[in-house]
Design an enzyme around this catalytic site. Sequence first.
Site, short mmCIF file in Angstrom:
data_model
loop_
_atom_site.label_atom_id
_atom_site.label_comp_id
_atom_site.label_asym_id
_atom_site.label_seq_id
_atom_site.Cartn_x
_atom_site.Cartn_y
_atom_site.Cartn_z
CG ASP A 1 -5.57 -6.20 0.36
OD1 ASP A 1 -5.84 -6.78 0.61
OD2 ASP A 1 -4.91 -4.77 0.73
CG HIS B 1 -1.81 -0.99 1.49
ND1 HIS B 1 -2.83 -1.28 0.41
CD2 HIS B 1 -1.18 -2.32 2.10
CE1 HIS B 1 -3.40 -2.34 0.79
NE2 HIS B 1 -2.56 -3.06 1.73
CG ASN C 1 -6.21 0.10 0.15
OD1 ASN C 1 -5.43 -0.24 0.06
ND2 ASN C 1 -6.57 -0.43 1.54
CG HIS D 1 -9.44 -8.70 2.33
ND1 HIS D 1 -8.00 -7.80 2.40
CD2 HIS D 1 -10.61 -8.93 3.41
CE1 HIS D 1 -8.49 -7.80 3.93
NE2 HIS D 1 -10.07 -8.42 3.86
NE ARG E 1 -1.77 3.17 4.10
CZ ARG E 1 -2.51 2.10 4.20
NH1 ARG E 1 -3.30 1.61 3.04
NH2 ARG E 1 -1.86 1.36 5.48
CG HIS F 1 -3.40 -10.52 3.50
ND1 HIS F 1 -3.93 -11.27 3.17
CD2 HIS F 1 -3.84 -9.35 2.84
CE1 HIS F 1 -5.85 -11.01 2.69
NE2 HIS F 1 -5.03 -9.25 2.41
CG ASP G 1 -0.73 -6.56 3.49
OD1 ASP G 1 -0.72 -5.84 2.99
OD2 ASP G 1 -1.96 -7.75 3.93
#
Length: 435
Positions: free
Chosen positions: A161, A71, A103, A188, A73, A241, A314
């Site tokens: 995810d 991620h 995300n 996910h 961001r 994951h 992750d």
Amino acid sequence: MPDAILIKNGHIVDPSQGIDGVGDILIKDGKIVRIVLQSDRATVTAAQSHYHTIDATGLFVLPGLVDIHAHLREPGFEYKETIKTGTMAAVKGGITSVCCMPNTNPVNDNKTVTEFILRKTYAEGSCYVYPIGAITKGQKGEELAEMAMMHEAGCVAFSDDGRPVMSSLIMRRALEYSRALNVPIISHCEDMSLSEGGVMNEGRLSAQMGLRGIPYASEDAMVARDIILSELTGGRLHIAHVSTEGSVRLIRQAKERGIKVTAETCPHYFTITEDAVKGYNTNAKVNPPLRTQRDVEAIKEGLRDGTIDVIATDHAPHHRDEKLQEFDKAPSGISGFETALSLSLRLVYEGILTMSQLVEKMAIISARILGIDAGALKVGFDADIVIVDINREFKVESEKFLSKGKNTPFEGWTLKGMPVITICKGKVYDWRQNE
Ligand code: DOR
């Protein structure tokens, strides 16, 4: 970067070409031009005075790692991480290609966001970034996103995810598209009706701590569903994951039956258990949650026997203030770029994986799943390389992380083995100089 670099005397490992021995690598204009092993009774000698020489005696020379799950961001949560800080932290961890989950805010569910990420990476990124598009619009699980357009714009995989795709019909359609586009759907796996409100693994400890638990069945049930849908559609399923013994078992059985499924786990799932959350340590709050020793052992066995194909980070940076909230309220996630390789090297020391197998799981297979030209030390490829000192010890001090995310449950741990030099995008980073 100097025009030419010579990495001398390193232990080069690239199982994609059957390379595992001491030798030299010559780089020109950012590309690998020659690899010579000492077993070939030759070294690269030509005009050495013009080269920047890196003495890699006693060090491992590996392909830059390919992280299939992270991620960054940006856009939207720049206070947690940016493409600039995230890619710098990745490079420090020996990772030269990063896949970023959608995300963000706005969600990467259309080509404008995909193009923004790629433009930002071009301008500010220290390594390569491969965006992962959302499966559904807004990651709401209701309507498929424009997968084909995002794929054309540069998305290499699709995932919601952070959230599961609860509708089996939508997951079915996504897998059908994935087959047509020949890209993976990264799932996910979480049945929200079972995990609802949960903040850690369900068991005796969650009861003692008075926290709502997430049962292993929440993950296992969705892994089973997605395997069945992958069989139905022939779509390419990649399980994100993996945290439970049951998931490992289901994936193993699916592979035995020839279903197109691949899977990843992350260093925290084979290194620590739910015990890490004792004392309400929000830095150990992650989704899926840390499980039990039995799960840890099953995941290690899954890595050993090939059931789990890939180790991903992750990397999920969060702001310190967010993690300072009560356990229930704090966001889930671990800042993983700068500890992933060192934690994974423990598998080599324990004899669970060979160095070649580790390189497969952290570079070669992830690149293959994504269909990208990375993760190998091939002549003609970009010189994305990590040089590792497996004897060098260091203490995890999140204050020293280049990531904005200081949220690690490994604070204060002494780890053995770390990247000492990363070469990526035409630059040589010697991390020893900053010590
Ligand atoms: O712990 C997690 N953090 N799990 C996820 O699936 C999402 C991630 C995040 O975005 O912070």
